[in-house]
Design an enzyme around this catalytic site. Sequence first.
Site, PDB file in Angstrom:
ATOM      1  N   HIS A  16       0.864  -1.204   0.000  1.00 43.93           N
ATOM      2  CA  HIS A  16       0.000   0.000   0.000  1.00 43.93           C
ATOM      3  C   HIS A  16       0.888   1.237   0.000  1.00 43.93           C
ATOM      4  O   HIS A  16       1.505   1.574   1.009  1.00 43.93           O
ATOM      5  CB  HIS A  16      -0.917   0.024   1.234  1.00 43.93           C
ATOM      6  CG  HIS A  16      -1.861   1.194   1.244  1.00 43.93           C
ATOM      7  ND1 HIS A  16      -3.227   1.038   1.304  1.00 43.93           N
ATOM      8  CD2 HIS A  16      -1.658   2.526   1.194  1.00 43.93           C
ATOM      9  CE1 HIS A  16      -3.802   2.227   1.286  1.00 43.93           C
ATOM     10  NE2 HIS A  16      -2.863   3.159   1.227  1.00 43.93           N
ATOM     11  N   HIS A  18       1.576   5.429  -1.680  1.00 42.85           N
ATOM     12  CA  HIS A  18       1.240   6.617  -2.485  1.00 42.85           C
ATOM     13  C   HIS A  18       2.536   7.203  -3.028  1.00 42.85           C
ATOM     14  O   HIS A  18       3.396   7.624  -2.247  1.00 42.85           O
ATOM     15  CB  HIS A  18       0.531   7.673  -1.631  1.00 42.85           C
ATOM     16  CG  HIS A  18      -0.740   7.174  -1.021  1.00 42.85           C
ATOM     17  ND1 HIS A  18      -1.967   7.329  -1.620  1.00 42.85           N
ATOM     18  CD2 HIS A  18      -0.966   6.487   0.129  1.00 42.85           C
ATOM     19  CE1 HIS A  18      -2.901   6.774  -0.870  1.00 42.85           C
ATOM     20  NE2 HIS A  18      -2.324   6.248   0.199  1.00 42.85           N
ATOM     21  N   LYS A 102      -9.305   0.025  -5.869  1.00 41.25           N
ATOM     22  CA  LYS A 102      -9.327   0.664  -4.548  1.00 41.25           C
ATOM     23  C   LYS A 102     -10.653   1.373  -4.309  1.00 41.25           C
ATOM     24  O   LYS A 102     -11.101   2.187  -5.114  1.00 41.25           O
ATOM     25  CB  LYS A 102      -8.170   1.672  -4.453  1.00 41.25           C
ATOM     26  CG  LYS A 102      -8.083   2.429  -3.138  1.00 41.25           C
ATOM     27  CD  LYS A 102      -7.718   1.505  -1.974  1.00 41.25           C
ATOM     28  CE  LYS A 102      -7.877   2.194  -0.629  1.00 41.25           C
ATOM     29  NZ  LYS A 102      -6.764   3.016  -0.253  1.00 41.25           N
ATOM     30  N   HIS A 139     -10.463   1.436   1.774  1.00 41.78           N
ATOM     31  CA  HIS A 139     -10.244   2.428   2.824  1.00 41.78           C
ATOM     32  C   HIS A 139     -11.456   2.280   3.738  1.00 41.78           C
ATOM     33  O   HIS A 139     -12.553   2.729   3.405  1.00 41.78           O
ATOM     34  CB  HIS A 139     -10.139   3.846   2.260  1.00 41.78           C
ATOM     35  CG  HIS A 139      -9.831   4.841   3.330  1.00 41.78           C
ATOM     36  ND1 HIS A 139      -8.604   5.430   3.476  1.00 41.78           N
ATOM     37  CD2 HIS A 139     -10.593   5.309   4.347  1.00 41.78           C
ATOM     38  CE1 HIS A 139      -8.613   6.216   4.540  1.00 41.78           C
ATOM     39  NE2 HIS A 139      -9.814   6.173   5.085  1.00 41.78           N
ATOM     40  N   HIS A 177      -4.467  -0.474   5.798  1.00 39.84           N
ATOM     41  CA  HIS A 177      -3.991   0.316   6.949  1.00 39.84           C
ATOM     42  C   HIS A 177      -4.931   0.223   8.153  1.00 39.84           C
ATOM     43  O   HIS A 177      -5.505   1.204   8.605  1.00 39.84           O
ATOM     44  CB  HIS A 177      -3.733   1.785   6.578  1.00 39.84           C
ATOM     45  CG  HIS A 177      -4.748   2.436   5.660  1.00 39.84           C
ATOM     46  ND1 HIS A 177      -6.089   2.418   5.903  1.00 39.84           N
ATOM     47  CD2 HIS A 177      -4.592   3.120   4.514  1.00 39.84           C
ATOM     48  CE1 HIS A 177      -6.708   3.078   4.938  1.00 39.84           C
ATOM     49  NE2 HIS A 177      -5.831   3.509   4.083  1.00 39.84           N
ATOM     50  N   ASP A 250       1.541   2.637   3.479  1.00 38.14           N
ATOM     51  CA  ASP A 250       0.704   3.829   3.315  1.00 38.14           C
ATOM     52  C   ASP A 250       1.548   5.104   3.366  1.00 38.14           C
ATOM     53  O   ASP A 250       1.083   6.151   3.816  1.00 38.14           O
ATOM     54  CB  ASP A 250      -0.415   3.880   4.370  1.00 38.14           C
ATOM     55  CG  ASP A 250      -1.496   4.897   4.006  1.00 38.14           C
ATOM     56  OD1 ASP A 250      -1.592   5.282   2.829  1.00 38.14           O
ATOM     57  OD2 ASP A 250      -2.232   5.324   4.925  1.00 38.14           O
TER      58      ASP A 250
HETATM   59  C1  NCD Z   1      -3.471   9.158   2.158  1.00 42.66           C
HETATM   60  C2  NCD Z   1      -2.989  10.204   1.159  1.00 42.66           C
HETATM   61  O1  NCD Z   1      -2.470  11.232   1.585  1.00 42.66           O
HETATM   62  O2  NCD Z   1      -3.117   9.981  -0.060  1.00 42.66           O
HETATM   63  N1  NCD Z   1      -3.509   9.733   3.457  1.00 42.66           N
HETATM   64  C3  NCD Z   1      -3.473   9.081   4.635  1.00 42.66           C
HETATM   65  O3  NCD Z   1      -3.596   9.721   5.680  1.00 42.66           O
HETATM   66  N2  NCD Z   1      -3.304   7.774   4.705  1.00 42.66           N
HETATM   67  C4  NCD Z   1      -4.768   8.607   1.725  1.00 42.66           C
HETATM   68  C5  NCD Z   1      -5.179   7.370   2.469  1.00 42.66           C
HETATM   69  O4  NCD Z   1      -4.614   6.297   2.297  1.00 42.66           O
HETATM   70  O5  NCD Z   1      -6.112   7.484   3.279  1.00 42.66           O
HETATM   71 ZN    ZN Z   2      -3.198   5.147   1.641  1.00 41.39          ZN
END
Ligand code: NCD
Ligand code: ZN
Length: 351
Positions: A16, A18, A102, A139, A177, A250
């Site tokens: 997971h 970003h 997702k 999520h 998460h 995450d």
């Molecule tokens: C994530 C993001 O910033 O893209 N933020 C987070 O707090 N985890 C989005 C997500 O996974 O909820």
């Molecule tokens: Zn995330």
Amino acid sequence: MTAAELVTITKPDDWHLHLRDEIALKTTVPATSRVFGRAIVMPNLKPPVTSVKMALNYRSRILEHKTPDSSFNPLMTLFLTDNLDPKEIVSLSNEESVVAVKYYPAGATTNSDTGVTNIKNVYRIIEKMAELGVPLLLHGEVTENHIDIFDREKVFIETILAPLIERYPDLKVILEHITTKDSVEFIESQSSRVAGTITIHHLLYNRNDMLVGGIKPHLYCLPVLKRNIHQTSLIRAALGGNPKFFLGTDSAPHARLEKETSCGCAGVFSAPAAIELYAQFFADHNSLSKLEGFASFFGADFYGQPRNKEKITLEFKPWRMPQQYQLGDVPTVPIMAGEAINWQLKDSSEK
Ligand code: NCD
Ligand code: ZN
């Protein structure tokens, strides 16, 4: 050097992540590709990644920035909207680099405005996914105003997830998460088609760390850190060797100025020290022998992907996390900024 100061494991994967886009990729991609074999790349860009074509284009942009000589393989996901065409699920299932969908409840987190407004609107898509064996990544938070932010994951399980699994027992589901005892127990009670990822920040911190003595915006993420009984339950799940629980960082960078403001963004940028901190966490719990299953085996097995062949070695050798990284020209604060971290990649030239 004693065994406790060195650990060699199969190359891990991050289930997971970003990476953001454009110039940020120059920093975010090497932060992960330096050590992880694969990563499940989240689709919450602006605009979100809603077609296989967009996902493959995004993947090409990512690959331009991977660490030279690394075999990093970004695995892409589609952002589920009320209007996603079920034909995209069919084309995803024919494309080995796009592996999952997702689900963000609309408005639940960063860039999720176009998420699902009502689960019923996407039944026909989910049905196709169950039929073709495409995993649904969740999520897991409801968004209703009257539900307390600390209860949103629990209520999601009760009102959305449990009925969904009952309706589609063949669907592969990953609750992403996870932050609560409720999630741990729910996942444990389900079939092997239901799993959960656990971040390093939810293992290391609870809401006291974020709120006692002043608000720490760099620990603010979603789902938000919970009370310590939940943290304890996550720790038990991560250390327990149950293949339903595996590594998902995450890592979610935001500009320093967008975190340190009157309405700060959610997300913790953990990639620059992710595997090091997981190693430290397992070592501190005398459980280094459990790191490899959690970091390198269980996620691959769940996704039906081969386990990585390469190995990595981590050693006990303290270093200090920089105060910030530049994402392009945007200062971004990492997890444990300025603090000492005990473990590092052996012979790693990247830091
Ligand atoms: C994530 C993001 O910033 O893209 N933020 C987070 O707090 N985890 C989005 C997500 O996974 O909820
Ligand atoms: Zn995330």
